[in-house]
Design a protein around this motif. Structure first.
Motif, PDB file in Angstrom:
ATOM      1  N   HIS A 583     -39.566  -0.435  -4.122  1.00  0.00           N
ATOM      2  CA  HIS A 583     -39.180  -1.836  -3.627  1.00  0.00           C
ATOM      3  C   HIS A 583     -38.084  -2.533  -4.100  1.00  0.00           C
ATOM      4  O   HIS A 583     -38.095  -3.604  -4.693  1.00  0.00           O
ATOM      5  N   GLU A 584     -37.221  -1.742  -3.921  1.00  0.00           N
ATOM      6  CA  GLU A 584     -35.782  -2.548  -4.578  1.00  0.00           C
ATOM      7  C   GLU A 584     -35.414  -3.743  -3.948  1.00  0.00           C
ATOM      8  O   GLU A 584     -34.489  -4.348  -4.694  1.00  0.00           O
ATOM      9  N   SER A 585     -35.629  -4.021  -2.664  1.00  0.00           N
ATOM     10  CA  SER A 585     -35.344  -5.335  -2.026  1.00  0.00           C
ATOM     11  C   SER A 585     -36.109  -6.624  -2.607  1.00  0.00           C
ATOM     12  O   SER A 585     -35.786  -7.519  -2.334  1.00  0.00           O
ATOM     13  N   GLU A 586     -37.138  -6.229  -3.438  1.00  0.00           N
ATOM     14  CA  GLU A 586     -38.168  -7.203  -3.765  1.00  0.00           C
ATOM     15  C   GLU A 586     -38.514  -7.220  -5.212  1.00  0.00           C
ATOM     16  O   GLU A 586     -39.233  -6.829  -5.775  1.00  0.00           O
ATOM     17  N   PRO A 587     -37.192  -7.860  -6.180  1.00  0.00           N
ATOM     18  CA  PRO A 587     -37.375  -8.006  -7.474  1.00  0.00           C
ATOM     19  C   PRO A 587     -38.532  -8.867  -7.802  1.00  0.00           C
ATOM     20  O   PRO A 587     -38.822 -10.054  -7.055  1.00  0.00           O
ATOM     21  N   THR A 588     -39.263  -8.795  -8.985  1.00  0.00           N
ATOM     22  CA  THR A 588     -39.962  -9.786  -9.478  1.00  0.00           C
ATOM     23  C   THR A 588     -39.466 -10.548 -10.684  1.00  0.00           C
ATOM     24  O   THR A 588     -38.490 -10.080 -11.153  1.00  0.00           O
ATOM     25  N   THR A 589     -39.909 -11.894 -10.687  1.00  0.00           N
ATOM     26  CA  THR A 589     -39.540 -12.594 -11.781  1.00  0.00           C
ATOM     27  C   THR A 589     -40.522 -12.864 -12.818  1.00  0.00           C
ATOM     28  O   THR A 589     -41.647 -13.148 -12.687  1.00  0.00           O
ATOM     29  N   GLU A 590     -39.994 -12.351 -13.919  1.00  0.00           N
ATOM     30  CA  GLU A 590     -40.854 -12.401 -15.190  1.00  0.00           C
ATOM     31  C   GLU A 590     -40.797 -13.671 -16.025  1.00  0.00           C
ATOM     32  O   GLU A 590     -39.578 -13.597 -16.795  1.00  0.00           O
ATOM     33  N   VAL A 591     -41.721 -14.613 -16.058  1.00  0.00           N
ATOM     34  CA  VAL A 591     -41.507 -15.903 -16.753  1.00  0.00           C
ATOM     35  C   VAL A 591     -41.578 -15.692 -18.112  1.00  0.00           C
ATOM     36  O   VAL A 591     -42.663 -15.018 -18.413  1.00  0.00           O
ATOM     37  N   ALA A 592     -40.653 -16.462 -18.743  1.00  0.00           N
ATOM     38  CA  ALA A 592     -41.003 -16.607 -20.459  1.00  0.00           C
ATOM     39  C   ALA A 592     -41.480 -18.129 -20.686  1.00  0.00           C
ATOM     40  O   ALA A 592     -40.942 -18.864 -20.188  1.00  0.00           O
ATOM     41  N   MET A 593     -42.617 -18.228 -21.266  1.00  0.00           N
ATOM     42  CA  MET A 593     -43.399 -19.422 -21.424  1.00  0.00           C
ATOM     43  C   MET A 593     -43.661 -19.361 -22.912  1.00  0.00           C
ATOM     44  O   MET A 593     -44.276 -18.686 -23.423  1.00  0.00           O
ATOM     45  N   HIS A 594     -43.498 -20.684 -23.401  1.00  0.00           N
ATOM     46  CA  HIS A 594     -44.038 -21.235 -24.810  1.00  0.00           C
ATOM     47  C   HIS A 594     -45.221 -22.245 -24.340  1.00  0.00           C
ATOM     48  O   HIS A 594     -44.947 -23.384 -23.877  1.00  0.00           O
ATOM     49  N   ARG A 595     -46.420 -21.878 -24.631  1.00  0.00           N
ATOM     50  CA  ARG A 595     -47.601 -22.940 -24.084  1.00  0.00           C
ATOM     51  C   ARG A 595     -47.821 -23.659 -25.352  1.00  0.00           C
ATOM     52  O   ARG A 595     -47.965 -23.327 -26.678  1.00  0.00           O
ATOM     53  N   SER A 596     -48.454 -25.141 -24.933  1.00  0.00           N
ATOM     54  CA  SER A 596     -49.014 -25.838 -26.034  1.00  0.00           C
ATOM     55  C   SER A 596     -49.786 -26.803 -25.149  1.00  0.00           C
ATOM     56  O   SER A 596     -49.451 -27.029 -24.004  1.00  0.00           O
ATOM     57  N   PRO A 597     -50.792 -27.355 -25.843  1.00  0.00           N
ATOM     58  CA  PRO A 597     -51.513 -28.575 -24.924  1.00  0.00           C
ATOM     59  C   PRO A 597     -50.707 -29.734 -24.584  1.00  0.00           C
ATOM     60  O   PRO A 597     -51.230 -30.126 -23.683  1.00  0.00           O
ATOM     61  N   ALA A 598     -49.431 -30.032 -25.298  1.00  0.00           N
ATOM     62  CA  ALA A 598     -49.005 -30.925 -24.627  1.00  0.00           C
ATOM     63  C   ALA A 598     -47.857 -30.644 -23.680  1.00  0.00           C
ATOM     64  O   ALA A 598     -47.813 -31.434 -22.679  1.00  0.00           O
ATOM     65  N   GLU A 599     -47.253 -29.509 -23.650  1.00  0.00           N
ATOM     66  CA  GLU A 599     -46.470 -29.012 -22.537  1.00  0.00           C
ATOM     67  C   GLU A 599     -46.067 -27.674 -22.548  1.00  0.00           C
ATOM     68  O   GLU A 599     -46.285 -27.066 -23.809  1.00  0.00           O
ATOM     69  N   ASP A 600     -45.566 -27.013 -21.281  1.00  0.00           N
ATOM     70  CA  ASP A 600     -44.946 -25.760 -21.434  1.00  0.00           C
ATOM     71  C   ASP A 600     -43.370 -25.565 -21.416  1.00  0.00           C
ATOM     72  O   ASP A 600     -43.101 -26.580 -20.604  1.00  0.00           O
TER      73      ASP A 600
END
Length: 843
Positions: A583-600
């Motif tokens: 599926h070379e025409s459909e790249p996926t976005t891999e999100v980097a997240m730092h989670r906390s109760p106050a905010e991401d």
């Protein structure tokens, strides 16, 4: 295996037809043997379609690429989990999964009611088997998942769409299907009650838990879809009013209304016509949602494609549903008349009636706005976009209104609330709400008044529920003499519908905190090179390097980032883009997240250059967003308590200290708070949960940062024309989209040349040949229908409510309660309500 699978489908069609026909003839002729034979046919249908499911799973697991469906959605290199869940990954398999679930649910519903509803059940079976016949007809003659290649058989499979290879997305479709199919059971029993004339409350009692369970799975499916969009698609939001998203939301609205209006019927014997209408509409909307996603009548990257023939088949079926169902409603109107009337608009039943009207208006608006592009294309020859800004204009105030009713419902009295009762119940919650609003202003949050109101109403709802729970807990502990924990467990289990609903209320409060936090979202787009730092909020981000890796499934481009806050390293983050070989025409976005109760802290990788190691990063800080997911977990727990079986309750209560009675009524499943669960999404600030087709290495010019009010408005309200999404230009440009970047440059140049907002809009209309570029239709010509009709319906509904209040105020005060017989029952309605509540809670 393909031949065996097709054979099971043909047998299933015969069995379903026989079961429905035998049940109908049996009940009409009074033949018990035919009725029992039809009931056995329901069990046989579940078994046969179980074999069909086993056949399709076996084909996936053995990589039988002679079957087209298996070749298209399976790949030998995919993990086992994704090979199994590929069953519902495409149109053909999803319809088979739909009818398989229907057969299982039908068998369970028929078995559990086999000794009840002798007149009603055969008609319910006929209804369920007619629905099964329709879907089996579609599968066998148009969308057979067992169809094979005629010529050469491929040696490898294409594989499941990479965007669907995610745990949330794998569980999201079956959750929605379970909710959709589950609504067939209440519809079948409701229609059976109309046909048979058995219109007492018995059928309501039989389908209440089915409705609540199906409603919960709809809620879970929608929430899992939001969570998937948030973590997988990389634009920082999770709802965009996409047509396929709305397809699941529409029956959720009417099902929520039904869950609350049946409490009025059970309690006061009112709203029978309304209830059968709601259950018919709910089932109709599940079929309509299936029709939208599978016929191509709406444009969405979530849809399965265009199929004109399938569209006509669904249209005929939906027409039959409406004609037959409402035909019997009209026939039974005299028997559906209520035995009671509203005594006051200051009452719980009146409050439920008001939010039923609001929910129905919300469903009408979402349906109309979703279908307006198709309507405009059919009448005017051009498809006009209706995007998130148009939806949010209406749904934000509706969500806030329903959140307010969430706090009112548990506290207001049945029949009529006195001024003293209102002060007793709402003085403290309103005081806390006012104090919260003042605190928000002190903290400088007033730039979003919708969020401030939301915070205040959350405080009000929490206080209303807390004081109600604490008051009842104190009374129960005093009467039982036990400790607080035992008193709390006994109280919750004895009134599980009521207190399960209260937990749902608290879950909603948590979710709305997350919705309100979205108003304070921070965003930034930066181009960085190795060693360079970027800043957003309290975070400092050092871009270390751009890595390029590959395995047998995919190619990966990853940005390695060190995130710091207050001078301390908090996490090493790796946003990436994956390019799957099939599926070379459909790249996926891999999100980097730092989670906390106050905010991401939320980072996605956009445009990049492997040659010099530079990259465009989208940085987002999302305050309070994780409270949405935690709130749903509490909602699920509350729903589970409301669904606890009686047998389990009896065993637990046998070990719990009891008392003879308990003040307060049973408010019903899932309390009024659930009304606002998804509507609060209007508080979000845009976005769409959609995939994009993009090139692997970006070397385009960078779009300028929007300057000024007009330019900021334009990039947020003009939809990208890349053809792969419904994002606005600001969101799509950050994901390496050439269309959006070029359009933003043009907007910047036009504003710089002295053009105003209207001039730029006219330019884009001319450029794209229609008004498709706009997120909301211009208020002129035929487009005024999109703006005028919701206003007209809203004003009309409000007028009907005002007229009803006027008629109620003019009617002499009478009591519909019979005089006490032998001095046993009190004549005072309030005292009788209290007595009824206590009798319901006797040991």
């Amino acid at each position: 295996m393909a031949a065996f699978g097709t054979l099971t489908l043909l047998i299933a069609l015969v069995v379903a037809t026989y079961a429905g026909t035998a049940s109908l003839i049996g009940v009409r002729r009074g033949s018990r043997r035919l009725v029992e034979s039809g009931r056995s046919g329901v069990y046989a249908l579940a078994a046969v379609l179980g074999l069909s499911s086993v056949a399709i799973w076996y084909s996936f697991l053995t990589h039988d690429y002679s079957i087209k469906y298996v070749q298209r959605y399976s790949d030998a290199s995919s993990p086992l989990f994704y090979q199994i869940t590929a069953y519902w990954g495409g149109l053909d398999g999803s319809i088979l999964w739909w009818v398989f679930l229907l057969s299982v649910f039908s068998a369970i519903a028929v078995y559990t009611n086999r000794h009840r509803h002798r007149e009603l059940l055969p008609y319910a079976i006929t209804t369920l088997m007619t629905i099964a016949d329709f879907f089996l007809f579609v599968i066998i003659f148009f969308k057979n998942p067992f169809s094979t290649f005629i010529g050469d058989i491929p040696t490898s499979g294409k594989g499941l769409n990479p965007l669907l290879q995610n745990a949330y997305m794998v569980t999201h479709p079956p959750s929605l299907y379970t909710g959709f199919v589950g609504m067939s059971i209440p519809f079948a029993f409701g229609l059976g009650a109309l046909i048979s004339g058995q219109l007492d409350d018995a059928w309501i009692a039989s389908v209440r838990k089915w409705t609540l369970g199906a409603w919960f799975f709809l809620s879970m499916g929608l929430t899992l879809g939001m969570l998937w969009a948030y973590e997988e698609l990389g634009w920082g939001g999770f709802w965009a009013w996409d047509p396929v998203e709305n397809a699941g939301f529409l029956p959720w609205l009417t099902a929520t209304a039904f869950l609350h209006s049946i409490m009025i019927q059970e309690r006061r014997g009112m709203m029978k016509i309304w209830n059968v209408t709601l259950i018919i509409l709910t089932f109709f909307l599940t079929i309509f949602g299936t029709f939208m996603t599978r016929s191509g009548i709406v444009q969405s990257v979530h849809a399965f494609g265009q199929d004109t023939q399938l569209a006509w088949i669904f249209t005929v079926f939906m027409s039959l549903i409406l004609v037959v169902s409402f035909g019997f409603v009209i026939k039974r109107l005299p028997a559906l008349r209520s035995r009671a009337t509203f005594e006051s608009w200051l009452s719980r039943e009146a409050a439920f009636a008001v939010n039923n009207w609001i929910l129905l208006f919300a469903a009408f608006f979402v349906l109309f706005a979703t279908m307006f592009p198709t309507l405009s294309e059919a009448i005017m020859g051009e498809r006009i976009t209706v995007g998130p800004p148009f939806f949010n204009k209406w749904m934000v105030p509706i969500g806030i209104t329903l959140l307010f009713l969430t706090g009112v419902g548990p506290g207001i009295a049945w029949r009529k609330a006195t001024p003293g009762h209102l002060r007793y119940q709402f003085m403290l919650p309103l005081t806390v709400a006012a104090a919260t609003a003042v605190l928000c202003v002190i903290l400088g949050l007033q730039h979003s008044w919708a969020a401030v109101i939301n915070f205040s109403l959350c405080a009000m709802v929490f206080t209303t529920i807390s004081q109600e729970f604490i008051r009842n807990l104190i009374i129960r502990r005093k009467n039982t003499g036990g400790d607080f924990l035992s008193a709390a467990v006994g109280m919750v289990l004895r009134n599980r519908r009521r207190y399960g609903g209260y937990l749902v209320h608290i879950g909603i409060v948590l979710m709305f905190l997350g919705f309100a936090g979205s108003a304070y979202q921070k965003e930034a787009e930066v181009r960085v090179e190795p060693g360079q730092e970027a800043h957003i909020g309290k975070y400092t981000l050092r871009f270390d390097r751009l890595a390029h890796e590959e395995d047998r499934q995919k190619e990966m481009v990853t940005g390695e980032i060190t995130a710091s806050a207050d001078g301390k390293v908090i996490e090493h983050m790796r946003p990436a883009r994956w390019f799957f070989h099939n599926h070379e025409s459909e790249p996926t976005t891999e999100v980097a997240m730092h989670r906390s109760p106050a905010e991401d802290l939320y980072i996605t990788l956009g445009n990049y250059d492997l040659a010099d190691g530079t990259a465009m990063l989208k940085l987002v800080v999302n305050p309070l967003v994780d409270w949405i997911w935690m709130g749903f977990m509490l909602l699920a727990f509350g729903t589970a308590i409301a669904l606890l079986p009686e047998a389990l309750l009896d065993r637990v209560m046998a070990r719990t200290p009891q008392r003879a009675g308990e003040a307060g009524g049973v408010t019903g499943a899932a309390g009024p708070a659930v009304l606002a669960l998804i509507i609060g999404l209007g508080l979000l600030l845009g976005g769409a949960s959609l995939a994009r087709a993009q090139d692997m290495v970006g070397s385009r010019g960078e779009p300028p940062t929007p300057q000024g009010v007009d330019e900021n408005w334009l990039v947020r309200n003009i939809i990208c024309q890349c053809g792969s999404c419904r994002h606005n230009l600001l969101e799509c440009a950050s994901e390496n989209c050439g269309h959006a970047a070029q359009d933003r440059i043009e907007i910047h140049n036009l504003i710089g040349a002295g053009k105003n907002r209207d001039d730029v809009i006219a330019y884009f209309i001319q450029k794209y040949g229609s008004q498709v570029a706009l997120a909301a239709p211009i208020d002129k010509g035929f487009n005024r229908l999109a703006w005028a009709l919701p206003y007209g319906v809203g004003v009309g509904a409000a007028g009907m409510l005002v007229y009803g209040a006027y008629r109620l105020a003019r009617r002499p005060a009478t009591s519909n309660i019979p005089a006490p017989a032998g001095g046993i029952l009190p004549a005072d309605p309030a005292l009788q309500d209290q007595l009824e509540d206590e009798l319901q809670n006797l040991d």
